[in-house]
Design a protein around this motif. Structure first.
Motif, PDB file in Angstrom:
ATOM      1  N   THR A 342       0.837  -1.208   0.000  1.00  0.00           N
ATOM      2  CA  THR A 342       0.000   0.000   0.000  1.00  0.00           C
ATOM      3  C   THR A 342       0.866   1.250   0.000  1.00  0.00           C
ATOM      4  OG1 THR A 342      -0.087   0.134   2.412  1.00  0.00           O
ATOM      5  CG2 THR A 342      -1.754  -1.238   1.314  1.00  0.00           C
ATOM      6  N   ALA A 343       0.245   2.385  -0.331  1.00  0.00           N
ATOM      7  CA  ALA A 343       0.956   3.661  -0.318  1.00  0.00           C
ATOM      8  C   ALA A 343       1.446   3.989   1.092  1.00  0.00           C
ATOM      9  CB  ALA A 343       0.049   4.775  -0.842  1.00  0.00           C
ATOM     10  N   LYS A 344       0.660   3.603   2.095  1.00  0.00           N
ATOM     11  CA  LYS A 344       1.066   3.862   3.480  1.00  0.00           C
ATOM     12  C   LYS A 344       2.348   3.115   3.820  1.00  0.00           C
ATOM     13  CE  LYS A 344      -0.547   3.549   8.264  1.00  0.00           C
ATOM     14  NZ  LYS A 344      -1.654   3.110   9.163  1.00  0.00           N
ATOM     15  N   GLN A 345       2.474   1.872   3.361  1.00  0.00           N
ATOM     16  CA  GLN A 345       3.692   1.101   3.613  1.00  0.00           C
ATOM     17  C   GLN A 345       4.909   1.751   2.950  1.00  0.00           C
ATOM     18  OE1 GLN A 345       1.807  -2.762   2.327  1.00  0.00           O
ATOM     19  NE2 GLN A 345       3.120  -3.582   3.962  1.00  0.00           N
ATOM     20  N   ILE A 346       4.709   2.297   1.759  1.00  0.00           N
ATOM     21  CA  ILE A 346       5.820   2.942   1.060  1.00  0.00           C
ATOM     22  C   ILE A 346       6.259   4.200   1.793  1.00  0.00           C
ATOM     23  CG2 ILE A 346       6.413   4.202  -1.051  1.00  0.00           C
ATOM     24  CD1 ILE A 346       4.820   2.134  -2.601  1.00  0.00           C
ATOM     25  N   VAL A 347       5.305   5.002   2.248  1.00  0.00           N
ATOM     26  CA  VAL A 347       5.645   6.207   3.009  1.00  0.00           C
ATOM     27  C   VAL A 347       6.409   5.829   4.267  1.00  0.00           C
ATOM     28  CG1 VAL A 347       4.689   8.153   4.313  1.00  0.00           C
ATOM     29  CG2 VAL A 347       3.731   7.557   2.077  1.00  0.00           C
ATOM     30  N   GLU A 348       5.946   4.792   4.971  1.00  0.00           N
ATOM     31  CA  GLU A 348       6.621   4.346   6.196  1.00  0.00           C
ATOM     32  C   GLU A 348       8.004   3.778   5.879  1.00  0.00           C
ATOM     33  OE1 GLU A 348       3.828   1.575   7.738  1.00  0.00           O
ATOM     34  OE2 GLU A 348       2.573   3.117   8.698  1.00  0.00           O
ATOM     35  N   PHE A 349       8.157   3.120   4.728  1.00  0.00           N
ATOM     36  CA  PHE A 349       9.456   2.579   4.300  1.00  0.00           C
ATOM     37  C   PHE A 349      10.489   3.702   4.209  1.00  0.00           C
ATOM     38  CE2 PHE A 349      12.242   1.836   0.574  1.00  0.00           C
ATOM     39  CZ  PHE A 349      12.923   0.705   1.005  1.00  0.00           C
ATOM     40  N   PHE A 350      10.116   4.832   3.620  1.00  0.00           N
ATOM     41  CA  PHE A 350      11.061   5.941   3.470  1.00  0.00           C
ATOM     42  C   PHE A 350      11.239   6.737   4.764  1.00  0.00           C
ATOM     43  CE2 PHE A 350       9.936   5.352  -1.076  1.00  0.00           C
ATOM     44  CZ  PHE A 350      11.223   5.165  -1.559  1.00  0.00           C
ATOM     45  N   ALA A 352      11.448   5.365   7.718  1.00  0.00           N
ATOM     46  CA  ALA A 352      12.152   4.539   8.704  1.00  0.00           C
ATOM     47  C   ALA A 352      13.394   5.284   9.183  1.00  0.00           C
ATOM     48  CB  ALA A 352      12.520   3.199   8.093  1.00  0.00           C
ATOM     49  N   PRO A 353      13.804   5.069  10.442  1.00  0.00           N
ATOM     50  CA  PRO A 353      14.847   5.906  11.078  1.00  0.00           C
ATOM     51  C   PRO A 353      16.125   6.086  10.272  1.00  0.00           C
ATOM     52  CG  PRO A 353      13.830   4.452  12.683  1.00  0.00           C
ATOM     53  CD  PRO A 353      13.257   4.067  11.365  1.00  0.00           C
ATOM     54  N   GLU A 354      16.689   5.018   9.718  1.00  0.00           N
ATOM     55  CA  GLU A 354      17.950   5.150   8.994  1.00  0.00           C
ATOM     56  C   GLU A 354      17.716   5.831   7.647  1.00  0.00           C
ATOM     57  OE1 GLU A 354      21.700   2.395   7.458  1.00  0.00           O
ATOM     58  OE2 GLU A 354      20.036   1.501   8.561  1.00  0.00           O
ATOM     59  N   ASP A 355      18.415   6.971   7.398  1.00  0.00           N
ATOM     60  CA  ASP A 355      18.251   7.757   6.167  1.00  0.00           C
ATOM     61  C   ASP A 355      16.792   8.140   5.956  1.00  0.00           C
ATOM     62  OD1 ASP A 355      20.995   7.647   5.401  1.00  0.00           O
ATOM     63  OD2 ASP A 355      20.676   5.587   4.726  1.00  0.00           O
ATOM     64  N   SER A 356      16.147   8.612   7.007  1.00  0.00           N
ATOM     65  CA  SER A 356      14.739   8.981   6.939  1.00  0.00           C
ATOM     66  C   SER A 356      14.527  10.117   5.941  1.00  0.00           C
ATOM     67  CB  SER A 356      14.249   9.401   8.326  1.00  0.00           C
ATOM     68  OG  SER A 356      12.910   9.840   8.263  1.00  0.00           O
ATOM     69  N   CYS A 357      13.484   9.996   5.113  1.00  0.00           N
ATOM     70  CA  CYS A 357      13.134  11.039   4.149  1.00  0.00           C
ATOM     71  C   CYS A 357      11.619  11.039   3.989  1.00  0.00           C
ATOM     72  CB  CYS A 357      13.832  10.814   2.813  1.00  0.00           C
ATOM     73  SG  CYS A 357      13.608   9.159   2.134  1.00  0.00           S
ATOM     74  N   TYR A 358      11.101  12.099   3.414  1.00  0.00           N
ATOM     75  CA  TYR A 358       9.657  12.294   3.396  1.00  0.00           C
ATOM     76  C   TYR A 358       9.138  12.405   1.972  1.00  0.00           C
ATOM     77  CZ  TYR A 358      10.216  12.923   8.372  1.00  0.00           C
ATOM     78  OH  TYR A 358      10.525  12.724   9.685  1.00  0.00           O
ATOM     79  N   VAL A 359       8.126  11.605   1.676  1.00  0.00           N
ATOM     80  CA  VAL A 359       7.485  11.617   0.367  1.00  0.00           C
ATOM     81  C   VAL A 359       6.657  12.886   0.239  1.00  0.00           C
ATOM     82  CG1 VAL A 359       5.875  10.403  -1.144  1.00  0.00           C
ATOM     83  CG2 VAL A 359       7.440   9.107   0.322  1.00  0.00           C
ATOM     84  N   LEU A 360       6.753  13.560  -0.907  1.00  0.00           N
ATOM     85  CA  LEU A 360       5.995  14.780  -1.134  1.00  0.00           C
ATOM     86  C   LEU A 360       4.493  14.501  -1.059  1.00  0.00           C
ATOM     87  CD1 LEU A 360       6.009  17.789  -1.982  1.00  0.00           C
ATOM     88  CD2 LEU A 360       5.972  17.025  -4.352  1.00  0.00           C
ATOM     89  N   GLU A 361       3.818  15.203  -0.167  1.00  0.00           N
ATOM     90  CA  GLU A 361       2.370  15.071   0.042  1.00  0.00           C
ATOM     91  C   GLU A 361       1.965  13.675   0.501  1.00  0.00           C
ATOM     92  OE1 GLU A 361      -0.089  16.659  -3.063  1.00  0.00           O
ATOM     93  OE2 GLU A 361       1.316  18.285  -3.502  1.00  0.00           O
ATOM     94  N   GLY A 362       2.887  12.981   1.171  1.00  0.00           N
ATOM     95  CA  GLY A 362       2.563  11.695   1.778  1.00  0.00           C
ATOM     96  C   GLY A 362       2.092  10.663   0.775  1.00  0.00           C
ATOM     97  N   GLU A 363       0.977  10.008   1.061  1.00  0.00           N
ATOM     98  CA  GLU A 363       0.487   8.927   0.205  1.00  0.00           C
ATOM     99  C   GLU A 363       0.096   9.426  -1.178  1.00  0.00           C
ATOM    100  OE1 GLU A 363      -2.466   6.456   2.071  1.00  0.00           O
ATOM    101  OE2 GLU A 363      -1.528   6.650   4.054  1.00  0.00           O
ATOM    102  N   GLU A 364      -0.207  10.708  -1.313  1.00  0.00           N
ATOM    103  CA  GLU A 364      -0.557  11.260  -2.625  1.00  0.00           C
ATOM    104  C   GLU A 364       0.659  11.329  -3.544  1.00  0.00           C
ATOM    105  OE1 GLU A 364      -3.641  12.060  -3.692  1.00  0.00           O
ATOM    106  OE2 GLU A 364      -4.297  11.163  -1.812  1.00  0.00           O
TER     107      GLU A 364
END
Length: 648
Positions: A342-350, A352-364
């Protein structure tokens, strides 16, 4: 009307090779830089600097200068060899300009060139290759030829100004009579031309600009693209991004979203790209970069059409358009996702603490690639707001979601469009038809089974030199070679019986395959004078089957059978490995009839060559679609008749 700069700085240069109309077309280094600074208000020359530049090749080559540079420009070898490095010349003039207050505070200075080539085809490409950051004022300039033509209202191409001498003639001026090299003389003449134009009341309006970065942009299927602005670049490194290609064309202005990486039928980059420029003038200069280099690879550049560009970069998918409209600066492609991800799993994958980064507009900011019936393909695209966030995301390459490791690649707008277009085309998922419908009964030697199943205990090598043999692969893998399974090296030939540049290798376990793929991916293999980087991917027996058979499924009524290795097969089947059950038992070649390293032609078939390493250098990639090759190289576990007899 925009105000003119306080100072106009003539910049004139020459390279060690071709000059004049071919300036920069041979990638030769700059050997002389001349600056002449004109005060716009005072209408007089207030500064002159000449720098001889020592090219990096001067320490290698005995003769640096071409015959043209010596005879026509009056340059001398000793002047160049005792010159400064390019970066030192650039820094010294910058310090001089600031110390004289030509720039800084409220004062501005704009460069003036003799045509487009000095900055666009020479200085900017060379600075990019050498990793030099040029001061900001090198990103805009006035083309003196165009400015003189505007001042004189020259309407026709017959009166086009092609040199400093032409400009002097149109303004009824004489060339500088002082004895000096041609580069310095032309720079002085350009200064006099500027003063004349200022005295005539000419206003220098908007300068031309040089774009340093590729801006994002979306191309639609119904967009009309001028064919005079498009080129095709061929021979690109597989890992090249759209920004890398834009850097290859540094100095020329690529249109927004103007780099479209081409994909193979399998959805992988094929080393080609279509590039769209802002004008035909820039396209024509791009053509002159034919066989210029990215690293050690030369790149071919040809004319292309607007239709070619739209076919690759154009899209009509509403989901893709919505995704790309978010204007993030970096897109990452994910491959190998669980089908229920799911999109939520992908957002959480990125996140994750090591090399944490944020997807633009989250699941969108996540776009899944789906088949026409809505089923998942295991691919997705993810948008990141900044380059920095995207680079952190790529560090998660080969990390795991669930029980699957995920591959991450930098992607492009055009790639998103292509992948979405293909994913929605039902023809994409049609099974490939073998070149012949059944395998003819042929004599075979004892077989070694290729692994099957989902265990990722294999690696796939891509980009091998065509001349490479098993021993070269062993050298390339180094310490990982000891983990190769018995008879585990399978070289893939194409339908014409020629090496395809690929190989599959069975390892003794998933950990060994993972370690080899991690440590040898994108490393170089040296073969004679050739040096090529090789892609190494971890894969499973089923992955091997899919590639080697063109997608032919194993019989569903029986458990999956092990694929046949061509270990000892008389011909290299060219479209598919096949299960034992799909053919009648063919006749066997007596072991005593086979001598090691001795070509034989039993029963009228092609000769067999036995290799010294106990692995077959041919895998069943496809059946012959035309005349068979003159020889098919095969290998057995051992190279002695006794060993063959024992196996039989």
């Amino acid at each position: 009307m925009k105000s003119m700069p306080n100072y106009l700085a003539v910049i004139n240069l020459a390279t060690a090779g071709l000059n004049g109309a071919l300036l920069g077309s041979d990638e030769e280094e700059i050997v002389i830089l001349v600056f002449v600074v004109v005060d716009v208000a005072a209408k007089q020359v207030v500064g002159l600097k000449e720098f001889f530049v020592k090219p990096r090749a001067a320490d290698i080559n005995e003769n640096v200068l071409s015959e043209q540079a010596r005879d026509e420009l009056g340059l001398q070898e000793d002047q160049v060899r005792s010159g400064k490095p390019l970066e030192s010349a650039i820094e010294e003039f910058d310090r001089y300009a600031r110390s004289m207050y030509f720039i800084g505070g409220n004062r501005t200075m704009t460069l003036v060139t003799d045509g487009q080539l000095p900055l666009r085809q020479c200085l900017h490409p060379e600075a990019c290759t050498k990793g030099l950051d040029l001061p900001e004022y090198y990103n805009s300039f006035y083309d003196l030829r165009k400015e003189v033509a505007k001042s004189l209202n020259l309407p026709s191409s017959e009166d086009k100004i092609n040199s400093v001498r032409d400009a002097l003639m149109h303004l009824s001026l004489e060339s500088d009579p002082s004895p000096c090299d041609a580069v310095l003389r032309d720079a002085k003449d350009m200064g006099r031309i500027l003063i004349t134009l200022l005295e005539l009341g000419y206003h220098f309006a908007e300068p031309e600009t040089i774009n340093l970065h590729l801006e994002p942009g979306i191309c639609t299927k119904d967009e009309e693209v001028d064919s005079n602005t498009v080129v095709r670049a061929r021979g690109l490194p597989w890992q090249s991004s759209d920004q890398d290609i834009a850097r290859f064309f540094r100095g020329l202005n690529v249109a927004s979203g103007g780099v479209a990486l081409c994909l193979s039928p399998q959805g992988r980059r094929n080393g080609e790209a279509l590039v769209r420029f802002t004008s035909s003038e820039h396209r024509d200069m791009a053509i002159k970069r034919h066989k210029h280099h990215i690293g050690s690879r030369y790149i071919e550049v040809y004319k292309a059409t607007g239709e070619d560009f739209v076919n690759v970069a154009g899209g009509s998918n509403d989901e893709a358009t919505k995704f790309l409209s978010r204007k993030g600066l970096m897109i990452v492609r994910m491959r190998g996702l669980p089908y229920d991800c799911t999109a939520k799993q992908i957002v959480e994958f990125f996140q994750a603490p090591e090399d944490s980064c944020y997807v633009l507009e989250g699941e969108e900011g996540v776009l899944f690639v789906k088949k026409p019936d809505g089923r998942a393909t295991g691919d997705a695209f993810v948008m990141f707001e900044t380059e920095e966030e995207g680079q952190k995301a790529l560090k998660k390459h080969k990390q795991v979601i669930g029980s699957r490791y995920i591959e991450l690649f930098r992607s492009t707008i055009a790639e998103v469009q292509q992948v979405l277009n293909r994913s929605m085309d039902p023809k994409t998922y049609e099974q490939q038809t073998p070149l012949i419908t059944h395998l003819p009964p042929v004599p075979i030697l004892p077989q070694q089974a290729i692994t099957s199943g989902t265990r990722k205990d294999c690696i796939r090598l891509r980009g091998l030199p065509y001349e490479a043999q098993v021993e070269h692969i062993l050298d390339f893998l180094g310490e990982h070679s000891k983990n190769i399974a018995y008879q585990g090296v399978h070289m893939v030939f194409n339908a014409q019986g020629q090496p395809s540049g690929e190989a599959f290798i069975q390892m003794d376990g998933e950990q060994s395959a993972f370690a080899a793929a991690q440590q040898r991916h994108h490393r170089y293999i040296v073969f004679g004078k050739k040096q090529r980087y090789v892609e190494v991917f971890q894969c499973s027996g089923d992955d091997m089957h899919l590639v080697l058979t063109g997608g032919l499924a194993l019989p569903s009524t029986t458990p999956p059978k092990a694929l046949l290795s061509p270990n000892g097969t008389l011909i290299s089947p060219s479209f598919g490995a096949f299960p034992f059950g799909q053919m009648s038992q063919p006749p066997m070649i007596p072991a005593s009839a086979v001598a090691p390293l001795t070509p034989r032609t039993p029963f009228g078939f092609q000769p067999i060559i036995y290799w010294p390493y106990p692995s077959p250098p041919v895998s069943p990639s496809s059946y012959y679609g035309g005349p068979p090759p003159t020889q098919v190289a095969l290998a057995t576990a051992t190279t002695t008749p006794a060993a063959l007899e024992h196996e039989a």
